[in-house]
Design a protein around this motif. Sequence first.
Motif, PDB file in Angstrom:
ATOM      1  N   CYS A 173       0.785  -0.961   0.029  1.00 42.57           N
ATOM      2  CA  CYS A 173      -0.517   0.059  -0.008  1.00 42.57           C
ATOM      3  C   CYS A 173       1.142   1.508   0.043  1.00 42.57           C
ATOM      4  N   ASP A 174       1.697   1.064   0.545  1.00 43.19           N
ATOM      5  CA  ASP A 174       2.704   2.521   0.644  1.00 43.19           C
ATOM      6  C   ASP A 174       3.191   2.466  -0.846  1.00 43.19           C
ATOM      7  N   LYS A 175       3.408   2.114  -2.034  1.00 43.22           N
ATOM      8  CA  LYS A 175       3.784   1.984  -3.896  1.00 43.22           C
ATOM      9  C   LYS A 175       2.367   2.661  -3.999  1.00 43.22           C
ATOM     10  N   VAL A 176       1.311   2.585  -3.774  1.00 45.11           N
ATOM     11  CA  VAL A 176       0.240   2.857  -4.449  1.00 45.11           C
ATOM     12  C   VAL A 176       0.254   4.705  -4.622  1.00 45.11           C
ATOM     13  N   HIS A 177      -0.328   4.805  -5.698  1.00 46.34           N
ATOM     14  CA  HIS A 177      -0.722   6.401  -6.172  1.00 46.34           C
ATOM     15  C   HIS A 177      -2.199   6.265  -5.583  1.00 46.34           C
ATOM     16  N   TRP A 178      -2.320   7.127  -4.402  1.00 43.17           N
ATOM     17  CA  TRP A 178      -3.476   7.033  -4.063  1.00 43.17           C
ATOM     18  C   TRP A 178      -4.132   8.215  -4.895  1.00 43.17           C
ATOM     19  N   ALA A 179      -3.371   9.826  -4.547  1.00 43.44           N
ATOM     20  CA  ALA A 179      -4.019  11.016  -5.063  1.00 43.44           C
ATOM     21  C   ALA A 179      -2.239  11.455  -5.726  1.00 43.44           C
ATOM     22  N   ASP A 180      -3.020  12.621  -6.209  1.00 44.24           N
ATOM     23  CA  ASP A 180      -1.858  13.736  -7.226  1.00 44.24           C
ATOM     24  C   ASP A 180      -1.047  14.304  -5.754  1.00 44.24           C
ATOM     25  N   ASP A 181      -1.820  15.314  -4.832  1.00 42.18           N
ATOM     26  CA  ASP A 181      -0.977  15.509  -3.922  1.00 42.18           C
ATOM     27  C   ASP A 181      -0.499  14.505  -2.812  1.00 42.18           C
ATOM     28  N   GLU A 182       0.662  14.817  -2.496  1.00 37.67           N
ATOM     29  CA  GLU A 182       1.605  13.960  -1.763  1.00 37.67           C
ATOM     30  C   GLU A 182       1.401  14.000  -0.226  1.00 37.67           C
ATOM     31  N   LEU A 183       0.411  14.995  -0.044  1.00 47.04           N
ATOM     32  CA  LEU A 183       0.030  15.087   1.968  1.00 47.04           C
ATOM     33  C   LEU A 183      -1.002  14.228   1.574  1.00 47.04           C
ATOM     34  N   VAL A 184      -2.052  14.229   0.579  1.00 45.39           N
ATOM     35  CA  VAL A 184      -3.318  14.181   0.909  1.00 45.39           C
ATOM     36  C   VAL A 184      -2.994  11.995   0.393  1.00 45.39           C
TER      37      VAL A 184
END
Length: 170
Positions: free
Chosen positions: A111-122
């Motif tokens: 899960c740490d490698k997943v692109h969750w959102a474009d904003d890094e903090l989000v």
Amino acid sequence: MKKILFIIPLAAMLASCDDLFEPAIENNLGIDHMYNNANYAEGILANGYTRIPIASYPFSEVATDDAVSNDVDNSYRKIAAGSWTSDNNPLDRWTNCKSGIQYLNMFLERCDKVHWADDELVSQMFCDREKAEAYALRAMFNYYLLEAHGGYASDGTLLGVPILETAETL
């Protein structure tokens, strides 16, 4: 001449159908597909939610005097009739909980490698929330395993279940 006109299109048709004789490649997404697809990653996490032992209504009253099932293949009716076996155990939590733990461990490892959102903090906040859910579900599944399969042996030894923090391989 007519044979040649018949053979040439037939040969061309058979030559163009490679996959006609071999099995087609399966159209299944691999686990690594989750890195670029957050919805797919959430689906792996959601698999843990679908395996919660008390998430559905089991209709276990038919194993008591409160109700009777007319379905002769009903597992609880088989228990009440005395035909409870190791391969017919509706109260078994081992398979379901171990499967849930396996999916959650696969999720946590990636899960740490997943692109969750474009904003890094989000993206980091979303990842932290998803990981927290996975850890809580894994703890709950371990609790259910311990509840169903732990206890004391005849010599007083306290028995437990294996705690797996990494996904198992074949």
